[in-house]
Design an enzyme around this catalytic site. Sequence first.
Site, PDB file in Angstrom:
ATOM      1  N   LYS A 189     -44.623  15.987 -46.518  1.00 41.16           N
ATOM      2  CA  LYS A 189     -43.830  14.785 -46.075  1.00 41.16           C
ATOM      3  C   LYS A 189     -42.976  14.152 -47.256  1.00 41.16           C
ATOM      4  O   LYS A 189     -43.179  13.459 -47.969  1.00 41.16           O
ATOM      5  CB  LYS A 189     -44.862  13.745 -45.551  1.00 41.16           C
ATOM      6  CG  LYS A 189     -43.944  12.588 -44.603  1.00 41.16           C
ATOM      7  CD  LYS A 189     -44.934  11.848 -43.989  1.00 41.16           C
ATOM      8  CE  LYS A 189     -44.128  10.640 -43.176  1.00 41.16           C
ATOM      9  NZ  LYS A 189     -43.411  10.954 -42.336  1.00 41.16           N
ATOM     10  N   GLU A 240     -40.015  20.070 -33.542  1.00 42.07           N
ATOM     11  CA  GLU A 240     -40.313  18.651 -33.521  1.00 42.07           C
ATOM     12  C   GLU A 240     -38.984  17.790 -33.373  1.00 42.07           C
ATOM     13  O   GLU A 240     -38.025  18.335 -33.345  1.00 42.07           O
ATOM     14  CB  GLU A 240     -41.184  18.308 -34.542  1.00 42.07           C
ATOM     15  CG  GLU A 240     -40.465  18.496 -36.063  1.00 42.07           C
ATOM     16  CD  GLU A 240     -41.271  18.207 -37.063  1.00 42.07           C
ATOM     17  OE1 GLU A 240     -42.236  17.398 -37.108  1.00 42.07           O
ATOM     18  OE2 GLU A 240     -41.083  18.793 -38.039  1.00 42.07           O
TER      19      GLU A 240
HETATM   20  N1  PDD Z   1     -41.778  10.111 -39.397  1.00 37.88           N
HETATM   21  N2  PDD Z   1     -42.451  14.858 -37.454  1.00 37.88           N
HETATM   22  C1  PDD Z   1     -41.751  14.265 -38.533  1.00 37.88           C
HETATM   23  C2  PDD Z   1     -40.502  15.300 -39.079  1.00 37.88           C
HETATM   24  C3  PDD Z   1     -41.679  13.137 -39.049  1.00 37.88           C
HETATM   25  O1  PDD Z   1     -40.991  12.412 -39.997  1.00 37.88           O
HETATM   26  C4  PDD Z   1     -42.623  12.145 -38.447  1.00 37.88           C
HETATM   27  C5  PDD Z   1     -43.012  10.905 -39.172  1.00 37.88           C
HETATM   28  C6  PDD Z   1     -43.637  12.685 -37.624  1.00 37.88           C
HETATM   29  C7  PDD Z   1     -44.830  12.010 -36.838  1.00 37.88           C
HETATM   30  O2  PDD Z   1     -45.772  11.678 -37.925  1.00 37.88           O
HETATM   31  P1  PDD Z   1     -46.722  10.500 -38.012  1.00 37.88           P
HETATM   32  O3  PDD Z   1     -47.528  10.402 -36.694  1.00 37.88           O
HETATM   33  O4  PDD Z   1     -47.604  10.704 -38.968  1.00 37.88           O
HETATM   34  O5  PDD Z   1     -45.919   9.354 -38.107  1.00 37.88           O
HETATM   35  C8  PDD Z   1     -43.267  13.979 -37.125  1.00 37.88           C
HETATM   36  C9  PDD Z   1     -41.970   8.879 -39.934  1.00 37.88           C
HETATM   37  C10 PDD Z   1     -42.477   7.776 -39.010  1.00 37.88           C
HETATM   38  C11 PDD Z   1     -40.619   8.330 -40.537  1.00 37.88           C
HETATM   39  O6  PDD Z   1     -39.946   9.154 -41.315  1.00 37.88           O
HETATM   40  O7  PDD Z   1     -40.185   7.208 -40.504  1.00 37.88           O
END
Ligand code: PDD
Length: 286
Positions: free
Chosen positions: A150, A182
């Site tokens: 991330k 995604e």
């Molecule tokens: N984004 N895929 C991507 C590319 C993301 O950036 C995110 C989360 C998710 C979902 O992950 P999670 O369920 O752990 O939030 C999937 C966050 C919310 C953001 O960038 O604000």
Amino acid sequence: MSRTVYVNGEYLPEEDAKVSVFDRGFLFADGVYEVTSVLGGKLLDFAGHAKRLERSLSELDMVAPVDMDALLDIHRELVRLNDLDEGMIYLQITRGADRDRDFVFPDPEKVPATIVLFTQAKALADSPAAKTGIKVIGIEDLRWGRRDIKTVQLLYPSMGKMMAKAAGVDDAWLIEDGHVTEGTSNNAYIVKGARIITRHLGNEILHGITRAAVLRFAREAQMQVEERAFSIEEAKAADEAFITSASTFVMPVVEIDGVALGDGAPGPVATQLREIYLDESRKSAV
Ligand code: PDD
């Protein structure tokens, strides 16, 4: 009233919260982040976010500047200081500010990581978009190959949101080799018959914390889950679709590339999973 922000051990008014121009997060996007949602002043799935953060750091040979117990305390203190009832906590850790711009990683013993956290107040549970559903378009996935980490390299996802906006819709689904990876900032799902289909885990997608919880709840509710790649054509022919993330929870998708799914309203599976997710997450919030 100004927010209180956490920067490298201090709680400061946002006007005074600063990092160096030599920070590698600024110069190289050399940093990782997490977004944890808050409902009723409590953190949702903190343990999951902390675990993924540790993995992101270790994949990039970065050293955590605080341990995970201390991190929980910082999250809670920010909720308290900002009187946050509902919204998100954004956390970013970078490889710190070296003395000059250099592609080579600095020695972590000499250059400490930078850590910043701030709150964002937002109505998440009672979202108007969850009642109508959102519309998406498919765009090419031009991100780097380690989307399981991330990182703060979010320019292409940001461009994707702008492409969606220009097309008059809410978001974009990313397509690689004919298959949906995604959404720009969320995981993507389709529902066909009784089956929930979502991309399998790998380097191609972020391993969503909400995804893990929602798939667990779906299986517990005896729903069928298939973790595999699907094409945008398959998605357009689905009965319903949805996305998940810490900031949207389970959000129905009602249109893909101008094609309405089902009757164009949020589907029963997405609606039920949103309810279950909200109920269960509130129960286990810390
Ligand atoms: N984004 N895929 C991507 C590319 C993301 O950036 C995110 C989360 C998710 C979902 O992950 P999670 O369920 O752990 O939030 C999937 C966050 C919310 C953001 O960038 O604000």
